[in-house]
Motif scaffolding. Structure first.
Motif, mmCIF file in Angstrom:
data_model
loop_
_atom_site.group_PDB
_atom_site.id
_atom_site.type_symbol
_atom_site.label_atom_id
_atom_site.label_comp_id
_atom_site.label_asym_id
_atom_site.label_seq_id
_atom_site.Cartn_x
_atom_site.Cartn_y
_atom_site.Cartn_z
ATOM 1 N N ASN A 78 8.985 -17.991 11.047
ATOM 2 C CA ASN A 78 8.278 -16.754 11.360
ATOM 3 C C ASN A 78 6.899 -16.758 10.706
ATOM 4 N N PRO A 79 5.869 -17.043 11.489
ATOM 5 C CA PRO A 79 4.520 -17.123 10.916
ATOM 6 C C PRO A 79 3.981 -15.780 10.447
ATOM 7 N N LEU A 80 4.656 -14.705 10.796
ATOM 8 C CA LEU A 80 4.166 -13.388 10.400
ATOM 9 C C LEU A 80 4.618 -12.997 9.002
ATOM 10 N N GLU A 81 5.534 -13.795 8.464
ATOM 11 C CA GLU A 81 6.162 -13.381 7.206
ATOM 12 C C GLU A 81 5.192 -13.222 6.055
ATOM 13 N N GLN A 82 4.081 -13.937 6.126
ATOM 14 C CA GLN A 82 3.138 -13.856 5.000
ATOM 15 C C GLN A 82 2.091 -12.777 5.202
ATOM 16 N N LEU A 83 2.238 -12.028 6.281
ATOM 17 C CA LEU A 83 1.256 -10.982 6.554
ATOM 18 C C LEU A 83 1.711 -9.645 5.978
ATOM 19 N N LEU A 84 0.802 -8.979 5.284
ATOM 20 C CA LEU A 84 1.127 -7.683 4.699
ATOM 21 C C LEU A 84 1.530 -6.687 5.772
ATOM 22 N N GLY A 85 0.783 -6.675 6.871
ATOM 23 C CA GLY A 85 1.091 -5.716 7.931
ATOM 24 C C GLY A 85 2.499 -5.881 8.470
ATOM 25 N N TYR A 86 2.917 -7.109 8.643
ATOM 26 C CA TYR A 86 4.266 -7.360 9.154
ATOM 27 C C TYR A 86 5.320 -6.925 8.140
ATOM 28 N N GLN A 87 5.140 -7.293 6.905
ATOM 29 C CA GLN A 87 6.100 -6.904 5.881
ATOM 30 C C GLN A 87 6.185 -5.389 5.754
ATOM 31 N N LEU A 88 5.054 -4.728 5.866
ATOM 32 C CA LEU A 88 5.055 -3.271 5.794
ATOM 33 C C LEU A 88 5.852 -2.674 6.951
ATOM 34 N N ARG A 89 5.626 -3.235 8.127
ATOM 35 C CA ARG A 89 6.303 -2.700 9.313
ATOM 36 C C ARG A 89 7.814 -2.864 9.202
ATOM 37 N N ARG A 90 8.244 -4.050 8.817
ATOM 38 C CA ARG A 90 9.672 -4.296 8.703
ATOM 39 C C ARG A 90 10.303 -3.428 7.616
ATOM 40 N N ALA A 91 9.622 -3.356 6.474
ATOM 41 C CA ALA A 91 10.153 -2.550 5.375
ATOM 42 C C ALA A 91 10.212 -1.078 5.765
#
Lengths: 154, 154
Positions: A20-33
């Motif tokens: 998952n190349p998005l895993e290191q993105l803050l925006g993605y982590q914020l969305r999932r969390a």
DNA sequence: GTTTTAATGCTATATATCATAACATACAAG
DNA sequence: CTTGTATGTTATGATATATAGCATTAAAAC
């Protein structure tokens, strides 16, 4: 239109699953969390027939007696128009009352039933929060909240 | 006393602005931060006629050639049914192609146009991320991402 | 005092997102 | 051959969010 693949067969070394190349993105982590916590809190409040947004509105009213709809919207980033069905629904359930102050503004305050419901909500929210903050040290929690606020307050 | 969130410059005597009891909640901060970054990235990608979700799908495909719709859905937490209009739309725009592997599964891969678009996207995403990470030290960024992953991975 | 401006509540509407149920197909395992 | 499982697909509903416009009220401008 379909392209063919030569090797249909066995997964050679690919037992590791997709990356998952998005895993290191803050925006993605914020969305999932955010999605995870919203879903959890939603089920936590389900049997009270309260949505997360409704509870948020009630909490702001309890902390700010006689606040108006528009002010709540500004605090919680809810459109003025979308506040209307929220407050009418909560008033119909007897959780808040609408008074009049100046102009068309309506002074909102909780009813006793609303305050009682909020007591229960606070307990559930505390459990809910503790569940997700379990593995994070107390000092790091402050840093986390501070950084999150920096993100959206700019 | 309540905690304030408004501008410190003026000192109005009567109106200190409404207080927000949700500010100390992780769930609330996550929601606001996520909304802020999603909105910003959305406008960043607007002129490319790409939604954030579409770009996310393309990024996962680029990093995982011949992945299937369902797998993408599992990686990004998108329902299988909701993947259908996403991939058909992206294929119609010539950004990806659907091959056949085994069963009904479709092996997805980017077209050259898709890869070119991704190059532009990566630049914009990098700018977008840097904008929000500006005030956070490099070592604290790792802690932030790690904590966020703990939140939704449990 | 009259006009203008701004803010509030409200309606209606559109859109976007997300979830659920059901179905047909394709393959694997019993 | 039967059963089971997984995929793609359609249809549908619920929810969330955004936009435009209207009427009312109060304050500011003239």
């Amino acid at each position: 239109m379909a392209l063919k693949l030569k090797s249909p067969a066995p997964a050679p070394v690919e037992s590791a699953g997709p990356s998952n190349p998005l895993e290191q993105l803050l925006g993605y982590q914020l969305r999932r969390a955010s999605q995870a916590m919203m879903a959890d809190l939603g089920t936590e409040l389900a049997d009270l027939d309260l949505k997360v947004t409704e509870m948020s509105v009630l909490m702001v009213i309890e902390e700010n007696q006689d606040i108006t709809q528009s002010e709540i919207g500004r605090v919680l980033a809810i459109q003025r128009a979308n506040m209307v069905p929220l407050t009418t629904q909560l008033e119909r359930r007897g959780l808040l009352r609408k008074g009049v102050t100046t102009g068309r503004a309506q002074a909102l305050r909780l009813t006793p039933a609303g305050r009682a419901l909020m007591r229960e909500c606070r307990k559930r929210v505390a459990r809910h929060e503790a569940r997700f903050l379990a593995g994070i040290g107390k000092t790091q929690r402050e840093a986390l909240l501070r950084h999150l606020r920096m993100v959206w307050e700019g």
